[in-house]
Design an enzyme around this catalytic site. Structure first.
Site, PDB file in Angstrom:
ATOM      1  N   ASP A  67      15.549  29.712   8.548  1.00 20.27           N
ATOM      2  CA  ASP A  67      16.132  28.429   8.957  1.00 20.27           C
ATOM      3  C   ASP A  67      15.216  27.282   8.567  1.00 20.27           C
ATOM      4  OD1 ASP A  67      18.397  29.594   9.901  1.00 20.27           O
ATOM      5  OD2 ASP A  67      18.096  29.080  12.008  1.00 20.27           O
ATOM      6  N   SER A  81       0.835  -1.207   0.000  1.00 21.36           N
ATOM      7  CA  SER A  81       0.000   0.000   0.000  1.00 21.36           C
ATOM      8  C   SER A  81       0.865   1.251   0.000  1.00 21.36           C
ATOM      9  CB  SER A  81      -0.897  -0.004   1.233  1.00 21.36           C
ATOM     10  OG  SER A  81      -1.389   1.290   1.459  1.00 21.36           O
ATOM     11  N   HIS A  89      19.689  10.981   0.289  1.00 22.58           N
ATOM     12  CA  HIS A  89      18.499  11.798   0.008  1.00 22.58           C
ATOM     13  C   HIS A  89      17.358  10.862  -0.371  1.00 22.58           C
ATOM     14  CE1 HIS A  89      16.021  15.091  -1.326  1.00 22.58           C
ATOM     15  NE2 HIS A  89      16.995  15.979  -1.222  1.00 22.58           N
TER      16      HIS A  89
END
Lengths: 686, 686
Positions: A602, A564, A625
């Site tokens: 930030d 899923s 990443h």
């Protein structure tokens, strides 16, 4: 120092002065393309020193030379590499050329390294030759499954193109080949209707493509993975280096295959009985070699601890006419023009760092070692990284690959830059680009692509999670089907190649310089960081759609293994709400009060960092990443949700289907968590 | 909001109001120790709800209940665990007790979990018994090498103490044992001249020590390492969990060994023929169970995105009289007193987060999962973490373990707190502590120790690199040689234990509350973060000295394998210079200008983060602090330079000495680089 709110009106003025000033690219490009400057050579150090000296003269606050000692790979000067056809008595009846014919005007130049595959193993394997097309997973699998040809113990010949050459070599090794010959097929390296260099920009038959063949997966120097290769750094034993090719590899041009340009080449898999036998003679050496980055800085006036980085490599296989000096000239020109602004009293809000990287061609060593050396500071302080490799690879239009949060800035900026194309006076770069490369049916804007790998942004973007972008001039990918640009990594990448063919007015390079300079300027100078988190949300939604479509090619297994994507879509939904709310709060931000501005900046800066998973992608600890990384099967191609992508890619090759789907589910869970957590960083911080 | 510089004068006033207000510990401690509240049980959820409700009433801005579903381990209610002595016919001629005698006043209490070893494997191994002292590496090695006794296929009996029980079990597994009996030796769990509970605070013969025996090395929930155990999170197959014990383990008291208190026990290794045969009957189940953290916040006025965290666990093996409710009462009291300040109009500069963790006793699951869930935000925003486990383990003086940069704050603060000891009116806690536990000959100050592990600061300090501290009242370690405190993890940890013996006036708990509250207050409120980087530099110098001394026990091998600590000493030198210069720049900082204050505060905040290596320590990816981590051989002991320490520890057990020294060199290189890089973060940022 100056007041916090002062810069809004003046910064626009300075940008308007900066962009037109980029007009000295022609002499700069000429200056740094006269001599070969391979990484680790004397000449590349001389260029580094010259660049550093000039950057100081241009007005940078500091310039330093930063050396590392990394593993490089060079041909043995006394034992040249070549490949032979041997007869039944073992005699070499034909040998490939030892070097490319030197282009006119460069006859007296020494130190041109002949074509070779850096990090090839040494050896003299001999055997039958098997042609494996582009050497992709599917090519090997077609060979084995459909044609019943096993390459174990064979030498394979693979044409360049489609995927990174290192992936071809890995595939060959996995298939059991004992040597790899890489060649440039005219079908991939000659454009239709174009003459060969020096009469045109096609690859001559005597030219060949150099390149490293090592899948470092972001490790930088393979002897010091994770740490900078300093003098005192502990180095692994060469034998323990994961992924270093253990078979000989060598590149040849199409003359050595007796194929003339513009003619159809070998059809798939016909070359099996190409010759009686082939012998490779490879004597390339790995050796630890000193390399040098040049790092220059402009200190930020208000936020010296926020870094905007412009980095590109300086090392070239030979002259580097396109790769990288078309880009390195741009960096040099940007430093010069920023210097002009400094003289007028300007100083950016944030610190700007300029980098001339070394040893990119060997696997991004210079940029990666510096990233490792400065990881703590970059993680905490880096706002953005703009990459400056080759500025041109075609004559058609702009090409931008960047993180989604930079899309809006790229569009805004290119509307302020003039088109470099003849007959387009008064037309913006944005319009020119948009006309030539519209995104898709559902998005009316110039196309922007995902970042893949293969250049120095890698450690900054994929390992450290710093918002990154690259921009260059490119070909028309609809009509120009050749790979890369034809003379890529050959001796024919000269100043003249650019000056005569690619960019005679140097306006295209200038447009690229303006894009790169403008990105740096705006990232360094805008009071609020010009990052658009709504764009990130939109992109995540599209990536989630596209990865679920890939999975849905297996509807029965999706059901059987209860796969899923709900958690991922739910996370993307949460992220989108957080992004929208964030931009709404930005509207009401009191910009006169420095602390709330810094707090929101930030959050913007750290958004890209939030996609970094310290655990890394499976088997690739330095690719961290979760949204963007090359697939494991082609370093060049940037994939979204690479963990899920690779897990799905492996489904068909896996011996244990249930286990392979478990890995898909595991990767979906990691992606969902990461997107959710990234969205949370955009909510009010307390 | 308020102006940046306003808070200096007023914050001192508020601290002076805060500290004396901590006077309700007695009723709070009573309230939360009436019922057993094991992690994952209904009662522990009820306490969580009550705590959350009261925190809101006290005045926190927000309170949330944060659930996770983690792997816990419980005895099987219908099949109790016990150990038998069996005769030659296989009949059980003696069985250990199924439960501890319930203390007076608690006879009607249900849900007291009997003593067990959480995460034990199930099974009924039968065999000879071998006594292995404390089960340390050296105990097993002495048994094997000096006495020629092989424990393969044997059941080992090991006494508690000296090292973490999980390390004992790991050692037993490595040695090939098929079961482990843990027992409390009166020599380790009875203080001289003290009566057993309820007449004194010694462990009665019917008492036994519960505890988990899993070496998770910072992973938190073992099914979801690296990610929070949310509903949608992918869970590993139980079979794939690294480090889960695969042999039965069970704890017993000394009555079951027929040893009376205050009498010498088994001398080393004599128990081999203790009985004909022993059979363990262990039916403990692992099961995924919902746990609940309570998270409360006070929003920071000026820097809402800077977090100061006070966290301690709520779950207890039974009543938790000492562990953890002496600490949890302190957290509750601190929330109450901060609430009083809020009502007076105070609001801290930074955000304060209060946490009531769940499932600490099973391996820090609650705190670790929340750290994983919030890792991105904590990494970027957390200033400090103060741990609040048991507030008392002895009646002698203060004990503080913290990161070096907090030493100065701890000293400053304890000078403002009164000694809780009778007859010391007008004496500060600092003086009282200093008098009882001076650091060393070369440092005249109260001793502060390194943080080890075994409590909830672990993920915050060792994985994420957040400056951390813990404080409690302790015994005199020079004269009181028993392990921990005698009734540790038994049913006899009651309210009465504290009220009658450990702290009848509750002044000691109050002093600890004042230390913890003061740390939080100063970290949240000081304009400049109260972190002393010179102290870090000093400590690094000492740690480097001490690790080189450890290596120098092998002078010949140091020479033979060219082992040098020069790079480490050089890095420590650079760090010290950077630290000194940093504090000098702080002197001239313009405190009226918010941006430079934030810039330097960020350098202070991120210093601890700079010691984090994303690669992790060898084989322990979640222990990532290069300066501080427990040794691989004892979770409780905090070692400095743990990578080098472990590599040196392994020298004597390694089959390949050259390779073992290569690892030492590798670890020295990593430590040197990390210290150098951390020092660089203190230099001017541009």
């Amino acid at each position: 120092t100056r007041s916090n709110s002062a810069n809004k009106s003046t910064s626009g003025k300075y940008l308007k002065e900066l962009l037109p000033a980029t007009n000295c690219l022609h002499p700069l490009h000429r200056k740094f393309t006269r001599l070969p400057h391979l990484a680790g050579t004397e000449q590349n150090l001389r260029y580094a020193e010259q660049i550093g000296k000039e950057w100081l003269e241009f007005g940078l606050d500091t310039v330093e030379m930063v050396p590392y000692d990394v593993l490089l790979s060079y041909p043995n000067k006394s034992q040249p590499n070549y490949i032979s056809i041997v007869d039944q008595f073992g005699s070499e009846v034909f040998n490939t050329s030892l070097a490319e014919p030197v282009p006119e005007g460069y006859e007296d130049v020494s130190n041109i390294v002949p074509p070779y595959s850096a990090f090839s193993a040494k050896g003299q394997p001999e055997g039958d030759l098997v042609y494996v097309n582009y050497g992709r997973t599917e090519d090997f699998s077609q060979l084995e499954k459909d044609m019943g040809i096993n390459v174990t113990g064979k030498i394979v010949i693979i044409r360049y193109g489609k995927i990174f050459r290192g992936n071809k070599v890995t595939n060959a090794m996995l298939a059991g080949a004992k040597g790899v010959i890489l060649f440039s097929d005219p079908a991939d390296y000659c454009a239709v209707g174009v003459q060969s260099y020096p009469h045109g920009w096609n690859l001559p038959g005597g030219g060949a493509q150099r390149g490293n063949i090592f899948n470092m997966n972001g490790a930088g120097d393979p002897l010091t993975p994770g740490y900078p290769a300093k003098e005192y750094t502990y180095r692994s034993n060469l034998e323990n280096v994961v992924g270093l090719p253990n078979i000989p590899v060598h590149p040849i041009g199409y003359n050595d295959l007796a194929i003339s340009c513009q003619k159809d080449f070998l059809s798939l898999f016909v070359a099996v009985s190409f010759s009686p036998k082939v012998r490779m003679n490879i004597h390339t050496n790995n050796q630890v070699t000193r390399i040098h980055n040049v790092i220059g800085r402009i200190r930020g006036a208000l936020e010296p601890d926020r870094y905007v980085i412009l980095g590109g490599h300086r090392d070239a296989w030979v002259f580097g006419g396109i790769d990288p000096m078309s880009g390195a000239a741009v960096v040099h020109e940007i430093v010069r023009t920023f210097g002009l602004l400094l003289r007028k009293g300007w100083r950016p809000r944030r610190t700007i760092i300029f980098a001339s990287w070394d040893a990119e061609e060997f696997g991004l060593q210079g940029s990666t070692e510096w990233a490792e050396d400065n990881a703590k500071m970059l993680q905490e302080r880096a706002v953005g990284y703009v990459n400056a490799d080759s500025a041109i690879e075609g004559m058609y239009t702009l090409r931008v690959d960047c993180t989604p949060s930079l899309h809006t800035l790229v569009y805004d900026l290119t509307k302020q830059i003039a088109s470099p194309e003849e007959g387009e006076e008064g037309v913006s770069l944005y319009e020119s680009w948009h006309k030539r490369d519209n995104w898709t049916n559902d998005r009316d804007a110039p196309r922007i692509s995902k970042l893949g790998s293969g250049s120095d942004f890698e450690a900054y973007f994929i390992r450290l999670g710093i918002a990154a972008a690259r921009a260059r001039y490119t070909k028309n990918k609809e009509t120009e089907r050749y790979s890369s640009y034809p003379v890529y990594h050959s001796v024919y990448e000269t100043f003249e190649l650019v000056d005569k063919f690619y960019d005679p007015t140097f306006k295209r390079l200038r447009a690229v310089a303006q894009v790169r300079a403008g990105l740096i300027f705006q990232l360094a100078e805008s009071q609020l960081l010009p990052l658009d988190v709504n764009q990130y949300a939109d992109s995540l939604g599209k990536y989630a759609q596209s990865i679920v479509q890939l999975a849905q090619r297996h509807p029965q297994e999706m059901t059987k293994y209860e796969v899923s994507f709900d958690a991922l879509f739910s996370a993307v939904g949460n992220f989108s709400v957080a992004a929208r709310d964030f931009h709404e709060r930005l509207q009401t931000l009191n910009r006169e009060d420095p602390m709330p501005v810094r707090v929101m900046n930030d959050q913007l800066m750290y958004l890209e960092r939030a996609f970094i998973d310290p655990m890394g992608l499976p088997g690739r600890p330095f690719y961290r990443h979760v949204i963007f990384a090359p697939s494991s099967h082609n370093k060049y191609a940037g994939e979204s949700f690479p963990g899920i992508y690779d897990a799905l890619f492996d489904i068909k090759n896996s011996a244990d289907t249930a286990k392979a789907w478990e890995e898909v589910k595991h990767q979906i869970s990691i992606a969902a968590f990461t997107v959710h957590a990234a969205g949370m960083t955009l909510t009010p911080p307390a």
